[in-house]
Design a protein around this motif. Structure first.
Motif, mmCIF file in Angstrom:
data_model
loop_
_atom_site.group_PDB
_atom_site.id
_atom_site.type_symbol
_atom_site.label_atom_id
_atom_site.label_comp_id
_atom_site.label_asym_id
_atom_site.label_seq_id
_atom_site.Cartn_x
_atom_site.Cartn_y
_atom_site.Cartn_z
ATOM 1 N N THR A 1 -2.375 15.894 23.568
ATOM 2 C CA THR A 1 -1.521 14.265 24.071
ATOM 3 C C THR A 1 -2.316 14.186 25.533
ATOM 4 O O THR A 1 -3.003 15.156 26.452
ATOM 5 N N VAL A 2 -1.924 13.200 26.369
ATOM 6 C CA VAL A 2 -3.137 12.858 27.565
ATOM 7 C C VAL A 2 -2.422 11.771 28.358
ATOM 8 O O VAL A 2 -1.088 11.220 27.901
ATOM 9 N N GLY A 3 -2.242 11.686 29.473
ATOM 10 C CA GLY A 3 -1.000 10.521 30.730
ATOM 11 C C GLY A 3 -0.411 11.100 30.610
ATOM 12 O O GLY A 3 0.507 10.655 31.345
ATOM 13 N N LYS A 4 -0.070 12.506 31.597
ATOM 14 C CA LYS A 4 0.969 13.095 31.844
ATOM 15 C C LYS A 4 1.225 12.809 33.465
ATOM 16 O O LYS A 4 2.759 13.372 33.616
ATOM 17 N N MET A 5 0.749 12.008 34.006
ATOM 18 C CA MET A 5 0.646 11.898 35.489
ATOM 19 C C MET A 5 2.237 11.152 35.760
ATOM 20 O O MET A 5 3.185 11.464 36.947
ATOM 21 N N ASP B 1 -5.634 10.611 32.630
ATOM 22 C CA ASP B 1 -6.114 9.885 31.575
ATOM 23 C C ASP B 1 -7.106 9.790 31.485
ATOM 24 O O ASP B 1 -8.032 10.366 31.954
ATOM 25 N N VAL B 2 -7.458 9.275 29.792
ATOM 26 C CA VAL B 2 -9.227 9.167 29.765
ATOM 27 C C VAL B 2 -9.485 7.967 29.814
ATOM 28 O O VAL B 2 -9.273 6.418 29.507
ATOM 29 N N PRO C 1 -16.064 6.208 30.045
ATOM 30 C CA PRO C 1 -17.408 6.328 31.690
ATOM 31 C C PRO C 1 -18.151 4.940 31.254
ATOM 32 O O PRO C 1 -18.862 4.401 32.210
ATOM 33 N N GLN C 2 -18.412 4.456 29.764
ATOM 34 C CA GLN C 2 -19.053 2.795 29.723
ATOM 35 C C GLN C 2 -18.436 1.559 30.325
ATOM 36 O O GLN C 2 -19.414 0.941 30.570
ATOM 37 N N THR C 3 -17.315 2.119 29.446
ATOM 38 C CA THR C 3 -16.926 0.863 30.801
ATOM 39 C C THR C 3 -15.551 0.787 31.969
ATOM 40 O O THR C 3 -15.336 -0.558 32.674
ATOM 41 N N GLN C 4 -15.782 2.180 32.323
ATOM 42 C CA GLN C 4 -14.524 2.814 33.455
ATOM 43 C C GLN C 4 -13.195 1.852 32.597
ATOM 44 O O GLN C 4 -12.165 1.392 34.034
ATOM 45 N N GLN C 5 -13.264 1.956 31.819
ATOM 46 C CA GLN C 5 -11.828 1.062 31.494
ATOM 47 C C GLN C 5 -11.241 2.260 30.999
ATOM 48 O O GLN C 5 -10.515 3.059 30.075
ATOM 49 N N THR C 6 -9.696 2.408 30.993
ATOM 50 C CA THR C 6 -8.536 3.792 30.739
ATOM 51 C C THR C 6 -8.134 2.813 29.180
ATOM 52 O O THR C 6 -7.930 1.927 28.901
ATOM 53 N N ILE C 7 -8.768 4.071 28.415
ATOM 54 C CA ILE C 7 -8.546 3.241 27.004
ATOM 55 C C ILE C 7 -6.880 4.385 26.534
ATOM 56 O O ILE C 7 -6.684 4.750 25.133
ATOM 57 N N ALA C 8 -6.424 5.830 26.763
ATOM 58 C CA ALA C 8 -6.111 6.236 26.861
ATOM 59 C C ALA C 8 -4.919 6.970 27.613
ATOM 60 O O ALA C 8 -5.520 7.409 28.801
ATOM 61 N N GLY C 9 -3.882 7.186 28.355
ATOM 62 C CA GLY C 9 -2.717 7.390 29.008
ATOM 63 C C GLY C 9 -1.850 7.165 29.806
ATOM 64 O O GLY C 9 -1.178 5.827 28.907
ATOM 65 N N ALA C 10 -1.388 7.126 31.297
ATOM 66 C CA ALA C 10 0.048 6.725 32.001
ATOM 67 C C ALA C 10 -0.557 5.436 32.206
ATOM 68 O O ALA C 10 -1.023 4.842 33.460
ATOM 69 N N ARG D 1 -10.133 11.828 33.988
ATOM 70 C CA ARG D 1 -8.576 11.657 35.382
ATOM 71 C C ARG D 1 -7.575 11.686 35.384
ATOM 72 O O ARG D 1 -6.804 10.864 35.349
ATOM 73 N N PRO D 2 -7.369 12.835 36.449
ATOM 74 C CA PRO D 2 -7.966 13.796 36.902
ATOM 75 C C PRO D 2 -7.758 14.881 36.309
ATOM 76 O O PRO D 2 -7.717 14.781 35.267
#
Length: 314
Positions: A148-152, A187-188, A191-200, A248-249
């Motif tokens: 899982t990702v995005g746990k902040m 969060d994930v 890098p190409q778009t600098q958009q968050t694609i998965a996370g909090a 990030r982070p």
């Protein structure tokens, strides 16, 4: 090409997946013994046989690498991989027996499915029997099953991680590839778009971390180039740049971020001059970081909803 790590000649990948328990393991078999390196950046690693990969130590070959769920318990999967390799007479020749060299790293996924079911030696052995040089499945498979990702911001806002793999051919024909299990506190980011694609992706600010231990991103980068043990360790170090670009982070005290690196090219009797070697290692390391970042993005995009945790959707 498959656009995954099986594009490297001599590499096969196998998985053991337990969707009900929300865990699994992935084995990368090196049919050609590889020169191995490693770089551990996270503050909470669960690893096995990493010291052996450093340039100061004697052994120059790696026969398999295991990525596994189950936290430190899951490292037992490497014992099953060793048994499989022993049965196939693969290992470092000590004169009295062949000892398979099988480094491993684990993610913490005990809170995702069942905390009492972890990959064990039988799971590692089974993953070996499934190993193939064909395109490897990605997402909720093997060691990525419970990722899982995005746990902040806490468990209410996390999303599904997974397993991803990618490859690229450099301008000189050298192949570089990566396979990664994305289980990050962060969060994930594409890098190409600098958009968050998965996370909090909740608009609230602030870091909560009520359960900071369910994290860690573990990866392997590989190349068909011929590199020394010092060179492949530098590639492992540089590959972490890709992890930092896409998560990030990254490298927090609550992650066990670990990158292995494998060079499967033929061993050279005469080393190249230092300037040529340094340039080649640097180029391969840069390619490895780009490829690892892309594998991270592929991991979360291939993941699907599981146990009530949503996956990323375009």
């Amino acid at each position: 090409m498959h656009d995954d790590i099986t594009d490297i000649p001599g590499i096969r990948v196998g998985h053991d997946t337990n969707l009900e328990a929300g865990t699994g393991c992935t084995v990368i078999l090196c049919d050609t013994p590889a020169v191995g390196g490693v770089d551990v950046r996270g503050g909470a690693p669960a690893t096995r046989e990493t010291d052996l990969l450093h340039p100061l130590y004697m052994v120059q070959e790696v026969h398999a690498v295991v990525l596994t769920g189950g936290s430190a318990y899951g490292l037992d999967a490497a014992s099953g991989v060793m048994r499989y390799l022993e049965e196939h007479n693969v290992g470092f020749d000590t004169g009295v027996a062949r000892v398979p060299i099988v480094p491993a790293a684990a993610i913490f996924d005990l809170g995702f499915g069942s905390p009492h079911v972890r990959p064990d030696a039988a799971a590692g052995y089974h993953a070996c029997t499934q190993a193939t040089a064909e395109a490897t499945p990605q997402g909720n498979v093997g060691a990525g099953t419970g990722a899982t990702v995005g746990k902040m911001l806490g468990p209410a806002f996390l999303m599904k991680g997974g397993l991803g793999s990618a490859s690229m051919r450099m301008d000189d024909g050298t192949l570089v590839a990566a396979i990664v299990v994305v289980n990050a506190v962060g969060d994930v980011i594409d890098p190409q778009t600098q958009q968050t694609i998965a996370g909090a992706r909740n608009p609230l600010s602030g870091f909560i971390l009520p359960n900071p231990f369910g994290n860690t991103t573990i990866a392997i980068v590989a190349t068909d180039a011929s590199l020394s043990k010092e060179g492949i360790n530098k590639v492992a170090q540089m590959a972490h740049n890709g992890l930092a670009q896409a998560i990030r982070p990254a490298h927090t005290m609550f992650d066990g971020d670990t990158v292995f690196a494998l060079a499967l090219g033929p061993r050279k009797q005469t080393p190249p001059d230092p300037a040529t070697s340094a340039s080649r290692v640097s180029s391969i390391g840069a390619a490895a970081s780009i490829t690892l970042a892309r594998a991270i993005v592929k991991a979360v995009r291939a993941a699907t909803d599981l146990h009530g945790v949503p996956a990323a959707h375009d």
